[in-house]
Structures are given as C-alpha cells and as structure tokens.
Design a protein around this motif. Structure first.
Motif, mmCIF file in Angstrom:
data_model
loop_
_atom_site.group_PDB
_atom_site.id
_atom_site.type_symbol
_atom_site.label_atom_id
_atom_site.label_comp_id
_atom_site.label_asym_id
_atom_site.label_seq_id
_atom_site.Cartn_x
_atom_site.Cartn_y
_atom_site.Cartn_z
ATOM 1 N N CYS A 173 17.826 45.921 65.865
ATOM 2 C CA CYS A 173 19.475 46.315 65.902
ATOM 3 C C CYS A 173 19.943 45.501 67.306
ATOM 4 C CB CYS A 173 19.581 47.904 66.058
ATOM 5 S SG CYS A 173 21.474 48.328 65.779
ATOM 6 N N LEU A 216 28.003 42.016 67.799
ATOM 7 C CA LEU A 216 27.156 42.615 67.017
ATOM 8 C C LEU A 216 26.988 42.418 65.742
ATOM 9 C CD1 LEU A 216 28.701 46.347 68.027
ATOM 10 C CD2 LEU A 216 27.237 44.829 69.398
ATOM 11 N N TYR A 248 25.840 51.082 69.674
ATOM 12 C CA TYR A 248 26.907 50.864 69.087
ATOM 13 C C TYR A 248 26.617 51.585 67.533
ATOM 14 C CZ TYR A 248 28.218 47.955 72.506
ATOM 15 O OH TYR A 248 28.323 47.494 74.100
ATOM 16 N N VAL A 291 35.525 47.543 70.526
ATOM 17 C CA VAL A 291 34.468 47.077 69.426
ATOM 18 C C VAL A 291 35.174 46.543 68.099
ATOM 19 C CG1 VAL A 291 32.189 47.379 68.400
ATOM 20 C CG2 VAL A 291 32.779 48.596 70.598
ATOM 21 N N ARG A 332 21.020 38.959 67.669
ATOM 22 C CA ARG A 332 21.563 40.288 66.809
ATOM 23 C C ARG A 332 20.656 40.378 65.579
ATOM 24 N NH1 ARG A 332 27.191 39.222 63.319
ATOM 25 N NH2 ARG A 332 26.700 37.202 62.656
ATOM 26 N N VAL A 378 21.873 42.297 69.662
ATOM 27 C CA VAL A 378 23.001 41.591 69.950
ATOM 28 C C VAL A 378 23.048 39.872 70.084
ATOM 29 C CG1 VAL A 378 24.268 43.631 71.234
ATOM 30 C CG2 VAL A 378 22.758 41.769 72.626
ATOM 31 N N SER A 382 22.202 46.346 70.138
ATOM 32 C CA SER A 382 23.383 47.116 69.526
ATOM 33 C C SER A 382 22.890 48.487 69.197
ATOM 34 C CB SER A 382 23.541 46.401 68.119
ATOM 35 O OG SER A 382 24.094 45.131 68.209
#
Lengths: 565, 565
Positions: free
Chosen positions: B52, B68, B99, B460, B36, B54, B96
C-alpha cells in the motif's frame, strides 16, 4: 535593457580600464552550465566574439523558451565588434546570433561553410541577411587586431573549427566543442599536428571544452554505431524509425548507409531534420546513396520492411515527431513489429519526457532500442583520456576550462594539473569573470554581474526572475483572488468580498468562513478613517493570508483588490 | 470521494460478479509506474491487500506532495478486508497505509519485524496505532480464506518478504521488490529453495518485480561497495559526508564499517536517517561497532580527518541535509578538502536537482564522488539474468509482471517467454486490470477506471487533474485578471476595468490599449439588455482573450469578473 539576476553570490568587482596591448577575455556564457556559449576578446579598443549560443531552460524556469547570454554590457560597444567567430553549427553556439544581430545587423559572422549555412537558415526566419566570411581549416585571417588561425576539430556535427586568436598580448586557443575520434566517418580528424605546431609557437591560454572531462577514458568511435544500426535493421520485421538530433549529419549518414545496405529507403521527418539534411547534402557533407531518400508522403506506399523513417524528437520534445507518434497524434501509426531506435544521448533533465515516449511506443507494440539497451549513441565531446592528449601535445601556459557545469570545469582543470600545468595557471571561472592576458601572464581582473536573459514568446529580457518566482508559486499552489467594492466616501462595503481560487486544492465554498472576517477588518479600517484602496487591499491580504496559512496550511499567491465605486 | 482521472485511454469493462471459488486479482497501483504498489486479492467475499505504497509526483504534477493508489472502489468493502501484507518497509510499498487506515483503523497489518517497526513509526505521526501481526520467512498464516507463506527475499532494505497466497482457486506468488545478491551482507538470501518447493507444488500466477527487467546481466554485489568506501575514506584528507537513502540499512552498515576501519566516527544527519537507523539498530538489523556513532552536535569537536557524516538528500531533495549544505544553509560548512559521497541511485527525474547539488558542493571545494565516477551504488532490484533464474526455478503457469513502467513490464514478460512460458500465459496489465484465477487458468475479467489520488498539503483527493492543468497554465504563462464594476440596473460601467497580470511576460501598462475595447463591448451588451454578471464576464473574457492572443501571442489564464454595485 534586459532585467536580469545573478545566480551566483560572487562579489562583483569592476575591472580596471583596459591598458593598451593587454588582451581582455570575458566568458559571457557557458561557464557553470551546458549552453549559451559566448566569449568576448578585447584588445586596443576592438572586440572579437567567439560563439553566441542559447541555453535551454530547466524546470525551475517555467514557460521560458530560451535563455540568452547576458551580453547587454556590450550594447555601448557594438561598433567596436570586429566579428563573431562561430566554431560550429549547434544551437548552444549559434542560437543567440539573431538576438545579437538585432542590435547591429552588420556584425560580420566568421565560420565554416556548414556552420554559416545553418546560421543563415536560422537568420532567414528572423529576416536577417548577415555579412559573413567563410573560412576553413588552415585559413589565417587578420580581423582588426586579431590574427585568427582555424584548426579542424571533430565533433558531432561536421565542419567544426577550433580558433587560435593571436594578438600582440599573446595567443589564445579556443577549441569550441570537440572530441578526438581517430577514425572519423569523414576522415576529418581533430588536427593534433596543428595543435602541436601552435603549442610549439606557444599557447598562452587554452580555452577547452569540459563537457566530458569527468568521464574517464575515451569516447568510442562514431563508426562503432554503424554495425549496430545495420544489425537492428536487418532483423527488424517491419518499419524502422530512427530518432536523433537534426544536426547530427554523421549519425544520419550511418542511418542512410545501414538502410541502403538493408534494401530500405529513408524518409526524413521533421522540419529541422529536412532543412538541415538538405543543406548538408547540398554542400556535400551528407553523401546520399542515389535513390535512398523518399518523400515521406510517398513512404506509405513502400512495404513496411523496406522503409526507415529518420526523425527528430529524441529528447522527448512534446511537439516533435517521435512524441506525437507515441501519443498517436501523427499520421504514422506505430504498431506491433515496428522498431524505434533513439540514436542519441539523453540530455539530463529530459529523462522523464524521453521515458514517457519510450513507454508510449512500447505500449503501442514497438521494439524500442535506445542508449540504455544498445550501443546506438556515442558522445560528441572529448573524454578525460582525450583531453590528456591535448594538454600534453599543446603544453599551454594557462588553462581556462569552458563549456561545462562546475563539476566539469573542475574535472578539466584537474586533468590539466595532472599533466604538469601549475595550479596557479589553471582558472575556474564564472560567466562574467574578467581575465587579462599580457606577456604570457593571465590575471583575474574583475567579475561582472551577468545573469539570465529569458526569451518568452516574442519578448526578450522582459521576464524577470521575480516573474519566474510568481510562476513557480502559481504553478505549485495556485492563487486566490478577493474583490471588494467599497463606497468611496464612507468606506462601506458595497459588494463582495468575492473570493475565487484557481489551481488551489480547495473548493471556493471553503472561503465562506473568512468572508465575515474580511468584512469586519474593512469595517474596522473604515471606522479608523482608512480610505486608500491600496491600504485596504493590504488589510484584505493580511486577513485572508493569515486565515489560509492557519486554517489550510498553504501559501498560494494572494491577489486582493479593493475598488471604490 | 477522490475526484480522479484515468491516465490511459483503455476501455473500462465492468467485470462480472465474482463466482465463489474464484480468486480475483486487481493491481491497484504499480503497473505502468514505479511506485504506489498495491494489489487486492478477493475470494469468497474476503479481500487481502498486498502492499500500500505511494508514488512521488513528476514535474507535470506541480505542487503535489504524494500520489496514492486509487483504492476508493474498496470503500464499500472495508469490512471485508482481512489484512494488508507489507512486503518491506519502503515508501512505495507502505506510504499509503495511513490513508487506508484512516478509512478503517483496525485493518490488520502483516509484515516482518523491521517493516512493521517502520510503518508503525510512520503511523505514529498520523496518530494511528495499528493492529499488526509480525511474521518472518518460513511462517505460514491462515488469514480468512488465504493461506499465506512467507519467503525471504533480498532487497535494498533488510527483512523483505515475498508472499505465496494459497487459496482454493490456486496459488499466487508475489515477490515484492527483490534481487538475488548471492553474498548478501546479512547472509539472508532470496530463498530459491523455497521458490523451488513452491514451484514443485505449483504456482498458478507469479507476480514479479520488473524494475530492472530491461537491464541485462546481474546486479553487482552490495558488498562490492565496501572496499570503494574504504579506499575513499582512507584517502580523504578531511571530513567525509556520505548521502544515501534513509532506509538503506546495509549501505549505512558498510559506511559504519568503513569508518571504523579508518578510525573515523560517524554522525547521523537528518530526521529520517536518525529515526530509521535507531529502529534498525534496536532490532539488530544494523550492527553498530561500539563507540563509532557520535551525536552530530558533538561531531564538530572531532578532528576533520576522524569524522564521517551519514546524511539524507541523495536525490537532491531541496529540504534535505545535502542540498542545504550545497546551498550553505546548514551548520556544517562544506569546504576545501571535504569529500562527499552520493552512495545512491539517481532516480529518473531527479537529475537536475542532484547535479545542482553536486555542482554546489564542487564549487565549495569538495571532492564529490558519485555513481557516475565511482562504484558507490548497486541497485536493489533483480536484473534480467536474475529474473531468468527465478522463472526457471519456479516454472509458474502464468506471469503478471508488476512494479514497473510499461517498458519494464514488457521486458519482464519477454524474459518469461524466453524461458518457455507461453505468450498467452504472460499478462501485461494496467492499474485496475481485473484477473480471475481458477483451476490454474487466469482470465482477464475486466478493467476498472482507476486514476491518481493526489495528496496536497492536508487534502487528499481534492486536487483534480483540472486543477493541475490550471497550475501548469499558471506556471507557464501566468494569469490576467480583469475586474469591472457595473451598475446593477443600467449595466453602465461604474469602475474599471482594472487589469492586472502576474507571472506574465509584459508590464501591466500594455493593457491600456484593450481597456476601451472592453468598455465598448460591455456598453454594446448593456445596450442589448445583457445584465447577468456571468454573461458579462464571458464578454470580457472573449474581448481580452482575443486581444492577448492576437497582439501578444500568448495564452495565459484569464480571470474576468464583473461585479454589480
């Protein structure tokens, strides 16, 4: 009886009744796994057991404390057991002894002085005082129809023995765990001259440690670690904390020696470390330089650059000393300038836990030395090169690799074949495989259905694989409970549904949508005359389950309950 | 907002408001962990994000799919984000992005051709079409107050970039993931001449990959693997199955080349393998020898000694091709004479799963070749020796090691100091540490409270650490539910207690003993006028809990429910 489950899909084949004069060999544990080593040998109605260890659980066996060999099939034969030979004092060879002796307390235990001292200390905790026979290398003992000859082997604990089992049907040599350090600290070599003599006389079946069979070359000398420890201690500005296995007498010996050399004193930490080293010192296996040991309670008074702590916890066990230090949950506060040495292997499966400890200690300011950045550990098991020596010196007729995962057993069988043992004479078995030996010929006589016997808290064999599956579902997805109270006569909903979830990814308020559906489904059922609470519970389960799967795309455990009032 | 929890006990210190002309750097993920990766850079009201990614969960985070970075603190600043630079296409750097884009879909993504192609394929699954800017090494881009200069770096995926971030406050160089293979397959070196130029101009802060900082020496050449693959394929009597990461274009390239050399064709297996290699081939990163690829559906028609399967599942992932083969749950039935190559690292924590796969395949008769018994993998990250080169060529003013567990960050900072960078200029940070840069001086400006944001199924940030604790208890000990129906007015027990346990080590019948105690406790309470169902539930909990702890020495989850009817 323990409720067990077979982890392999091999066909179960009942062996034929055992003919007089044939030796039947059944590995009960230790094949396809590293742990719970146990083998039974039967001839002419009498049974000999070699080793009786435990296996430690993996992450798919949550909440399990220990796993025992599935020796329940011996329950009707307890009186025929003439003895249990313990090759050495490691948990994976002695840990199940208390559970076997709970079935019949007077089964004689046979082993070396140190091995029996360690197993007796363990049995004391279970309030069992065993019958035991102390043997040493070179001893020959006749136990029922078995003539046992004990051979010195070198391992990561002193006083380990291989055992030759001579019967009218032939001779088996079981190595226990061993390696062939050619310059062992205590001068006690794996006795290849005895192996040569036994080979000369004829070994019909060789049952041999496979742990490192897939590691090329030779295990380095244990004494190669001493200078590394010495150098680290010489350069350490403050305290030194060494973690290793609490039974590794030779490793602790080297720590004591390096500490003494560097004018440091040593405090032992951890219950098992203190207990085992006291036994080892009392029996002369650990040579303690006069005055080097200090009680840990007084260690705080000694200057930081004159102390070594010898502790447990090298596998990241959460309750052991080292983890507690890393979590600042121990009276010894690790800090800047301290040196921590993990003088141990990293057992597969423990990596995350061990690295969490290393990170925690590093963050506190310690210099952490471990296997990956310094030569502070050597294995206790023979690597491929050493096993080749064994095969060539013994020239056994048949080989059954034991003590290993399948890849280790295969690698070991391949080494045997490389030295000229025909493929048909090398056997890859499973726990419960039944081998019959007669006139130097080994035949596969059957396959028992042996499984896992779980110890969980105070229960043995109560936890089933179905329970573990429940735990896995609960641990991954949580559960949803639904309670509805219905009128016993009309079937009308009096109260509920009350829906609660735990360990579930949603707030309970998400269930408001499904409550009317459950009430409707129950009303339908009542209308159709369904009154049985179980049937109604099933209706609730289906209604809720369908909704949860569709709407939330999850499969938690569902616990519906319809109560009549 | 995600309900998060801090995993460290550092004090939270609110940073002062950011002065104009100062660059504020906040690592949001990737410090104290491998995964992450995400950093924010802010100056003059504008924010740039680099990476960005995970993080994959560990065993103490059961049921969690992904973790995340905790970027919720940017929620009020979304419109100030001028772009997200993605250094390369690995999940721990791009995972991520969906997201983040769910919060604001038009944040521009900046990266190399392959990186953007991979992130766009991922976003397509989330039905997001991003705004993107393709860059390559040598490109200079002005994005708001940030002048970005992109530098080629070598890694285990092609087209990786380091990024120099030039602002009025100073220059930061962020490496992304990299190593310094001096003979890379595609000839694309980590550009040390550019590093030298940037160093000459002055790098105020160097943010550098720490993954292998504690590995002495140099990472071996990727091309050293080719001859090993070649030899294994030449000697393989039947089929060859190679498993690796689905993004490792160079590794797959070597498999294709070795297969071609050995007159074998290659079938790609696994959705991500097919998808990524199709992208890599379309863009020219993967050179596919004409005719070497064959659809896996037609591979069965090719003789066994003329086929190679290239699959996913090298980490023992249960649903991936290799695990399914090991479990005989795949149309390709592995058997005697087949060769399986795990051409991949063994990520810590995956050992048990990977070895289960190796054992399963071995048991089916395959020859399994892996990192431990052959040189079939090299790392994608710079080892200590390579990092020293970087420090000496760049001579940065300040160093912030990123991308690593604490032990890696510490080891990397030590390397920096070894090359002469003063200790006060090397920073060991945590996620949420706030650094301000101005005039070549870095100061620690504060510490945000950042935690874990869990993705579980479609939710999430809904799963909290409390939920995970519930799951751990449920997974280790199971639960006991107790339902009692009482009369709303009299408090008299109408029905129950019904007691059920799941995942618990005992049969439900064990609870018969405690039922009268619960009824008695409730009668007492009723007598004393207690009517509130919650209060009554607490009484049931205490009565049952005390009994379970005393009698069964366990601490399962207790789920009492008192219902009025």
């Amino acid at each position: 009886m323990p409720d067990t489950d077979n982890d392999n899909d091999s066909n179960v084949i009942a062996p034929a009744p055992l003919a007089r004069g044939t030796l039947r060999i059944i590995p009960i544990g230790g094949l396809g796994e590293i742990g719970r080593n146990m083998t039974s040998y039967e001839i002419d109605g009498k049974i000999l057991i070699v080793d009786c260890g435990v296996l430690f659980p993996e992450e798919h066996q949550p909440g399990v404390d220990l796993i025992l060999p599935d020796f329940g099939f011996l329950r009707d034969r307890l009186d025929d057991i003439v003895g249990v030979v313990l090759t050495h004092g490691h948990e994976d060879h002695i840990g199940s002894v208390p559970y076997l002796l709970k079935l019949r307390a007077d089964i004689p235990l046979i082993g070396s002085q140190l091995t029996l001292a360690l197993v007796e200390a363990k049995l004391k905790e279970h309030r069992i005082k065993p019958y035991s026979l102390t043997v040493r290398e070179g001893n020959h003992e006749q136990i029922g129809p078995f003539r046992l000859e004990f051979v010195a082997v070198n391992h990561s604990i002193p006083d380990a023995l291989a055992v030759a089992i001579k019967t009218s049907a032939g001779t088996v040599l079981a190595t226990g765990d061993f390696k062939m350090d050619q310059l062992p600290l205590d001068g006690r070599l794996t006795d290849l001259r005895e192996f040569a003599r036994l080979g000369e006389e004829g070994v019909d079946l060789f049952m041999v440690d496979s742990t490192n069979a897939d590691v090329p070359g030779f295990t380095p000398l244990e004494r190669s670690i001493g200078p590394v420890l010495d150098e680290i201690m010489a350069r350490a500005p403050r305290r030194v904390i060494v973690a290793s296995f609490s039974s590794h007498v030779h490793r602790v010996q080297q720590v004591l020696d390096a500490a003494w050399e560097n004018h440091r004193r040593v405090a032992l930490l951890g219950r098992s470390m203190v207990r085992n080293m006291t036994i080892a010192a009392d029996l002369g296996y650990l040579k303690v330089p006069e005055g080097v040991l200090v009680d840990y309670k007084k260690a705080g008074d000694i200057p930081d650059d004159e102390i070594v702590y010898m502790s447990t916890g090298s596998q990241g066990e959460p309750m052991a000393v080292l983890s507690r230090m890393a979590n600042r949950d121990h009276q010894i506060e690790v800090g800047e300038g301290d040196t921590v040495i993990l003088a141990s292997s990293l057992i597969p499966g423990n990596e995350n836990a061990v690295y969490r400890v290393i990170d925690g200690l590093t963050k506190l300011g310690a210099n952490v030395v471990h296997k990956a950045n310094a030569k502070v550990h050597v294995s206790g098991h023979a690597a491929a090169g050493e096993l080749l020596y064994c095969y060539n010196i013994l020239k056994p007729k048949n080989v059954l690799p034991i003590h290993g995962e399948y890849r280790h057993l295969f690698a070991n069988a391949k080494l045997a074949r490389d030295t000229g043992i025909p493929e048909r004479n090398t056997f890859i078995g499973e726990n419960g495989s039944v081998y019959d030996l007669r006139d130097g010929v080994v035949t596969v006589a059957g396959q028992l259905d042996l499984g896992f016997v779980y110890v969980d808290g105070s229960t043995v064999g109560e936890i089933t694989d179905a329970d573990l599956k429940d735990r896995r579902i609960l641990g991954e997805e949580g559960f949803i409970s639904v309670i509805v109270v219905v009128d016993a006569t009309t079937g009308r909903v009096i109260s509920g549904p009350e829906i609660h979830a735990r360990g579930f990814a949603e707030d309970d308020s998400v269930f408001e949508d499904v409550k009317p559906k459950i009430i409707a489904a129950l009303a339908d059922a009542a209308h159709n005359g369904v009154r049985d609470p179980r049937a109604l519970s099933q209706i609730v389960r289906r209604t809720l389950g369908g909704w949860v799967n569709r709407r939330l795309r999850r499969r938690p455990m569902l616990v519906p309950l319809v109560i009549e009032a």
